[in-house]
Enzyme design. Sequence first.
Site, PDB file in Angstrom:
ATOM      1  N   ARG A  16       0.857  -1.188   0.000  1.00 59.04           N
ATOM      2  CA  ARG A  16       0.000   0.000   0.000  1.00 59.04           C
ATOM      3  C   ARG A  16       0.892   1.236   0.000  1.00 59.04           C
ATOM      4  O   ARG A  16       1.635   1.471   0.950  1.00 59.04           O
ATOM      5  CB  ARG A  16      -0.917  -0.006   1.233  1.00 59.04           C
ATOM      6  CG  ARG A  16      -1.704   1.264   1.351  1.00 59.04           C
ATOM      7  CD  ARG A  16      -2.716   1.240   2.498  1.00 59.04           C
ATOM      8  NE  ARG A  16      -3.366   2.536   2.532  1.00 59.04           N
ATOM      9  CZ  ARG A  16      -3.307   3.394   3.550  1.00 59.04           C
ATOM     10  NH1 ARG A  16      -2.667   3.082   4.662  1.00 59.04           N
ATOM     11  NH2 ARG A  16      -3.893   4.553   3.462  1.00 59.04           N
TER      12      ARG A  16
ATOM     13  N   GLU B 181      -7.621   8.230   6.080  1.00 59.13           N
ATOM     14  CA  GLU B 181      -7.963   8.919   7.321  1.00 59.13           C
ATOM     15  C   GLU B 181      -8.638  10.278   7.156  1.00 59.13           C
ATOM     16  O   GLU B 181      -8.054  11.319   7.486  1.00 59.13           O
ATOM     17  CB  GLU B 181      -6.704   9.044   8.195  1.00 59.13           C
ATOM     18  CG  GLU B 181      -6.041   7.703   8.434  1.00 59.13           C
ATOM     19  CD  GLU B 181      -4.933   7.720   9.474  1.00 59.13           C
ATOM     20  OE1 GLU B 181      -4.443   8.812   9.808  1.00 59.13           O
ATOM     21  OE2 GLU B 181      -4.565   6.644   9.962  1.00 59.13           O
TER      22      GLU B 181
ATOM     23  N   ASN C 137      -7.501   1.744   9.788  1.00 60.04           N
ATOM     24  CA  ASN C 137      -6.214   2.165  10.336  1.00 60.04           C
ATOM     25  C   ASN C 137      -6.404   2.260  11.836  1.00 60.04           C
ATOM     26  O   ASN C 137      -7.254   3.022  12.305  1.00 60.04           O
ATOM     27  CB  ASN C 137      -5.826   3.558   9.824  1.00 60.04           C
ATOM     28  CG  ASN C 137      -5.416   3.562   8.363  1.00 60.04           C
ATOM     29  OD1 ASN C 137      -5.511   2.550   7.670  1.00 60.04           O
ATOM     30  ND2 ASN C 137      -4.947   4.698   7.888  1.00 60.04           N
TER      31      ASN C 137
END
Length: 450
Positions: free
Chosen positions: A75, A164, A296
């Site tokens: 990623r 995020e 996350n």
Amino acid sequence: MYTFPENFQWGVSTSAYQIEGAVNEDGRGESIWDRFAHIPGKVSDGSTGDVACDHYHRYAEDIDLMAELGIKAYRFSISWPRILPNGRGEVNQAGIDYYNDLINKLLEKGITPFPTLYHWELPVALHGMEGWTQRDTAYAFAEFAAVCSAAFGDRVKHWITHNEPWCASMLSHQLGMHAPGIRDWTKALTAAHHILLSHGLAVQAIRKNIPDAEIGAAPNFEPAYPATDTHAAREAARIWDGYYIRWFNDPLFGRGYPADMVHFYKEEGYLPYGLNFVLDGDMETIAEPCDFVGINLYTRHYAKEDELLDVFPFPDHVPLEELTAMNWEIYPQALQDTLCRIWFEYRPKKIYITENGCSYLDHPDESGRVDDQRRVSYLEKHIKAAHNAIACGVPLAGYFQWSFLDNFEWGLGYTQRFGIVYVDYETQQRYPKDSAFWYRDVIGRNGLAE
Ligand code: FCB
């Protein structure tokens, strides 16, 4: 034995600004992080991502090292201003070439690419530093998603839109700790909406170019647990949960903004014009169906009744050895609880843990060995927690350790080291830590031995 499902994606995670460097090379434009990091006082050690891990020039060796460690998926993020220096319009071919080479190299080594489109590099050319407060930026992001999916979609099938959204909106526009460094609740909630909207528009753009793509966002989770057995602490946990988790995930899963939080924000005066940034059809666009959700997660939030929405309280409820170098509490149960909760509450088709890891300041000894047993212990506990969640029925399809390399940790510069690979910033030499070899063995046996 903790054996994982077949084809489980064991990965590592990074982001462009944190590792690439080469910020002024080959036609790259300026991002809000370039500008922010250069303002004195914004980054604790006065550093920037100008050079970082020099990965822009060393990606081939870095991928070789991933392959040696048996990493199955990578990623990384695609730097928006490297592809579109002005944010929209003219495409920088050198940027496309760079990511083409990187992707081809990954595929050559049998590593599946999982690019993220937004890991916080908003081009300054779009409305200066405050781009996300402008609705128009959501449409520019969809154009960027269209350019990338057209260029790489023949080979890249896994796409993450946003990293995020809480950080990109609240940490950046309400708390002012990340670029653009604003402290304004109304702007932050407006930016959050535009980011969520841009996610939905990007999903549509990618889907159009790559019908067989797997697409999702990667929100961050810091679940709240009440510090005391009191009504007030439970309320503090609920407000935290609304602020950090539900404000983003409820809309993504088609539930609109959580009513209790709309009420709370209005009472506090944070929404003086109500939800006037929500136009007809927005909530449907935000809820565009996805193929997975990325999680996350690093720690939990310990909700104290007298510290409502205090973002980084010192976790004085645990002994120091239960903290990482970030002063984040090691609390693996939070991962298991969150995976189960997201699965039961929102029923995503699939879940990937897109980031999990820890910072410790271990350095190489004379022989070059980096003994980071504390990281091994952290990762082991969290991988077990993930396995427990699978046993509860959670469709977990992968785990991406943060991070492959030590790197530029945003407002904390180079004072933190999250890598399983140590980076000597003077020489740019890489030293795989003990945790890297340990992770190689985990991947090799598709789980933990005991
Ligand atoms: C996350 C970020 C990532 C890194 C880790 C430690 O919030 O997505 O870039 O900074 O924290």
